[in-house]
Design a protein around this motif. Structure first.
Motif: not given
Length: 246
Positions: A112-119, A142-156
């Protein structure tokens, strides 16, 4: 309520091809499969089936425009291959509260090449050591996993909130125009007051002049009266002299 009946109610006599968003949370699938959703939903972009008793997504139809899928709090453990085939444009997938235990269960999502957020919150897989690093490595898109990016920044916040913060275009210009209008009004008001003050002073001057003119007139009248009195006195004296002569 059964899923098929719930979907029928949600349609409200609309044609499935007209539906963009479909929410059937907390109804019940009779066999643990997707029911009532067909490939007639060609324009569907958002589908929510939270807590409906799903054990599989294998019967999910082709939904080419689907970008957001909510299937949290079900019993899905595997079989995510159907998403790749039927929902290629998916950008957001919520599988939290399901029975996914291994990273291998989500491997099909690599396609799924367009998948950006996964919970995957509250799934057994989320308790694995190095869970987050493992998921981001497995699914680099992926950009966000469970609402956070790889640097633990919360989804805007949503784009709507960002637009609100930015404010509608032209606000600054309007403010400047309003400020300019206020300044003009102040200037006009000041000019008006100054003009009124000058007029009042002129009126006061006229009043003083009028009073002086009135005083002059009174003096003239008094002088005239004095002259007339003096004349009368002389006339009286003259008459007295005439009587004496007689």
């Amino acid at each position: 309520m059964e899923m098929k009946k719930r979907i029928s109610l949600e349609l409200r006599n609309r044609n499935p091809a007209e539906v963009v968003e479909l929410v059937v949370d907390n109804c019940r699938s009779s066999d643990g499969e997707v029911e009532g959703v067909t490939d007639e939903y060609t324009q569907l972009e958002v589908l929510s089936m939270v807590n409906v008793g799903l054990a599989s997504l294998s019967k999910l139809p082709s939904l080419p425009k689907l970008r957001k899928l909510e299937v949290s709090d079900n019993s899905i453990s595997a079989g995510l291959d159907s998403l790749v085939e039927n929902c290629p444009g998916l950008t957001y997938l919520n599988l939290s509260g399901n029975k996914i235990k291994e990273l291998s269960s989500i491997e099909p999502l690599q396609n799924l090449k367009n998948l950006r957020s996964l919970d995957l919150y509250s799934c057994d897989v989320s308790s694995l050591e190095d869970y987050r690093d493992g998921v981001f490595k497995l699914l680099p898109q992926l950009t966000f996993l469970d609402g956070f990016d790889p640097e633990d920044n919360e989804v805007p916040d949503s784009e709507d909130d960002e637009d609100d913060e930015a404010g509608p275009l032209g606000d600054d210009d309007d403010d400047e125009e309003e400020e300019g209008s206020d300044a003009d009004e102040d200037e006009v008001g000041l000019s008006y007051l100054m003009k009124e003050g000058i007029q009042d002073e002129e009126d006061d001057g006229d009043y003083v002049e009028d009073e002086e003119d009135d005083d002059d007139e009174e003096d003239d009248e008094e002088d005239g009266a004095a002259v007339q009195g003096e004349k009368r006195k002389r006339d009286a004296d003259d008459e007295g002299d005439d009587d004496d002569d007689e």
